[in-house]
Scaffold this motif. Structure first.
Motif, PDB file in Angstrom:
ATOM      1  N   CYS A 248       0.764  -1.298   0.109  1.00 36.54           N
ATOM      2  CA  CYS A 248       0.052  -0.059   0.018  1.00 36.54           C
ATOM      3  C   CYS A 248       0.936   1.134   0.088  1.00 36.54           C
ATOM      4  CB  CYS A 248      -0.837   0.089   1.345  1.00 36.54           C
ATOM      5  SG  CYS A 248      -2.138  -1.127   1.253  1.00 36.54           S
ATOM      6  N   PRO A 249       1.509   1.665  -1.201  1.00 39.35           N
ATOM      7  CA  PRO A 249       2.606   2.688  -0.973  1.00 39.35           C
ATOM      8  C   PRO A 249       2.076   3.937  -0.880  1.00 39.35           C
ATOM      9  CG  PRO A 249       2.385   1.752  -3.147  1.00 39.35           C
ATOM     10  CD  PRO A 249       1.607   0.918  -2.478  1.00 39.35           C
ATOM     11  N   GLU A 250       0.664   4.116  -0.943  1.00 40.48           N
ATOM     12  CA  GLU A 250       0.044   5.391  -0.989  1.00 40.48           C
ATOM     13  C   GLU A 250      -0.672   5.596   0.427  1.00 40.48           C
ATOM     14  OE1 GLU A 250       0.120   7.742  -3.509  1.00 40.48           O
ATOM     15  OE2 GLU A 250       1.389   6.158  -4.497  1.00 40.48           O
TER      16      GLU A 250
ATOM     17  N   VAL B  74      -1.486   6.658   3.816  1.00 40.92           N
ATOM     18  CA  VAL B  74      -1.294   8.087   4.427  1.00 40.92           C
ATOM     19  C   VAL B  74      -1.555   7.869   5.964  1.00 40.92           C
ATOM     20  CG1 VAL B  74      -2.173  10.585   4.757  1.00 40.92           C
ATOM     21  CG2 VAL B  74      -2.063   9.231   2.415  1.00 40.92           C
TER      22      VAL B  74
ATOM     23  N   CYS C 184       5.767   2.856   2.563  1.00 42.06           N
ATOM     24  CA  CYS C 184       4.431   3.731   2.482  1.00 42.06           C
ATOM     25  C   CYS C 184       5.167   5.323   2.312  1.00 42.06           C
ATOM     26  CB  CYS C 184       3.611   3.680   3.539  1.00 42.06           C
ATOM     27  SG  CYS C 184       2.878   1.970   3.533  1.00 42.06           S
ATOM     28  N   ARG C 185       5.859   5.776   1.284  1.00 43.40           N
ATOM     29  CA  ARG C 185       6.450   6.895   1.369  1.00 43.40           C
ATOM     30  C   ARG C 185       5.610   8.126   1.685  1.00 43.40           C
ATOM     31  NH1 ARG C 185      12.083   6.535   0.826  1.00 43.40           N
ATOM     32  NH2 ARG C 185      12.606   4.497  -0.272  1.00 43.40           N
ATOM     33  N   HIS C 186       4.339   8.119   1.451  1.00 43.28           N
ATOM     34  CA  HIS C 186       3.467   9.168   1.683  1.00 43.28           C
ATOM     35  C   HIS C 186       2.600   9.007   3.213  1.00 43.28           C
ATOM     36  CE1 HIS C 186       3.405  10.313  -2.718  1.00 43.28           C
ATOM     37  NE2 HIS C 186       3.588   8.869  -2.674  1.00 43.28           N
TER      38      HIS C 186
END
Length: 211
Positions: A24-26, A28, A52-54
């Motif tokens: 789930c890279p998006e 928040v 999860c960069r974001h």
């Protein structure tokens, strides 16, 4: 947003959860608070969260975080979560080493708006490390350091360090040793906090002189 508050995961389940988080890279918001997560399982979850960069909001309230897990958390904050805004570590043991590690990580995240370290038993040296990083957090709006039995001098230093946090709305220093020294630091601080709406001094040693 992923809210897993109050769930129980065995070590095997944590492995699957860690993989799901990684995919789930998006993501928040990640809420793992109030969980009976095995420390061996929480660490992989934080490894997965590193993808999860974001990520902006992380709640680990009441979880059992191992030394390796805390190291992973600090690494994620420092290197990966560029827009990180909110961290809840309430009830997690913060010894001097972990507090210093957290402070160094937060230096890289001036975007931070929310920090809850209530009832973490943070030692006075850890409070000092945190105080040194506060001038680098201009967006901080919520700070809870209550129920830590923080000594009088370190808490006064913490209050003095908050002068640059002009957006601070919520400050909870209850159940700590504020004393008259801390009262003087607070008195000097308040004119610099135009946005402050909530200040909790319950069960402190403020005394008549400090008041």
């Amino acid at each position: 947003h992923l809210n897993l508050t109050g769930f129980y995961f065995a070590v095997e389940g944590c492995a699957s959860l860690a993989k799901a988080i990684e995919l789930c890279p998006e993501l928040v918001t990640l809420n793992l608070g109030n969980n009976k997560l095995d420390p061996r399982g929480l660490h992989p979850c934080l490894i997965g969260a590193g993808f999860c960069r974001h990520l902006e909001h992380l709640d680990l309230y009441g979880t059992k975080l191992s030394d390796d897990g805390f190291q992973q958390l600090a690494e994620n904050i420092t290197l990966r979560w560029e827009n990180f805004k909110s961290l809840n570590l309430r009830g997690i043991r913060l010894d001097a080493e972990k507090a210093a590690l957290l402070a160094r990580a937060l230096q890289h995240r001036p975007s931070l708006e929310y920090l809850d370290i209530r009832a973490t038993r943070i030692p006075d040296t850890g409070v000092g490390a945190l105080a040194r990083v506060l001038p680098n957090l201009p967006h901080l709006a919520h700070l809870d350091v209550s129920k830590n039995a923080i000594g009088r001098t370190p808490l006064a230093g913490l209050c003095s360090a908050l002068i640059g946090c002009k957006r601070l709305v919520y400050l909870n220093v209850s159940f700590n040793g504020v004393s008259s020294e801390g009262g003087e630091a607070l008195a000097s601080l308040l004119p610099h906090l135009p946005s402050l709406q909530y200040l909790n001094l319950f069960h402190t040693c403020l005394g008549d002189a400090g008041a």
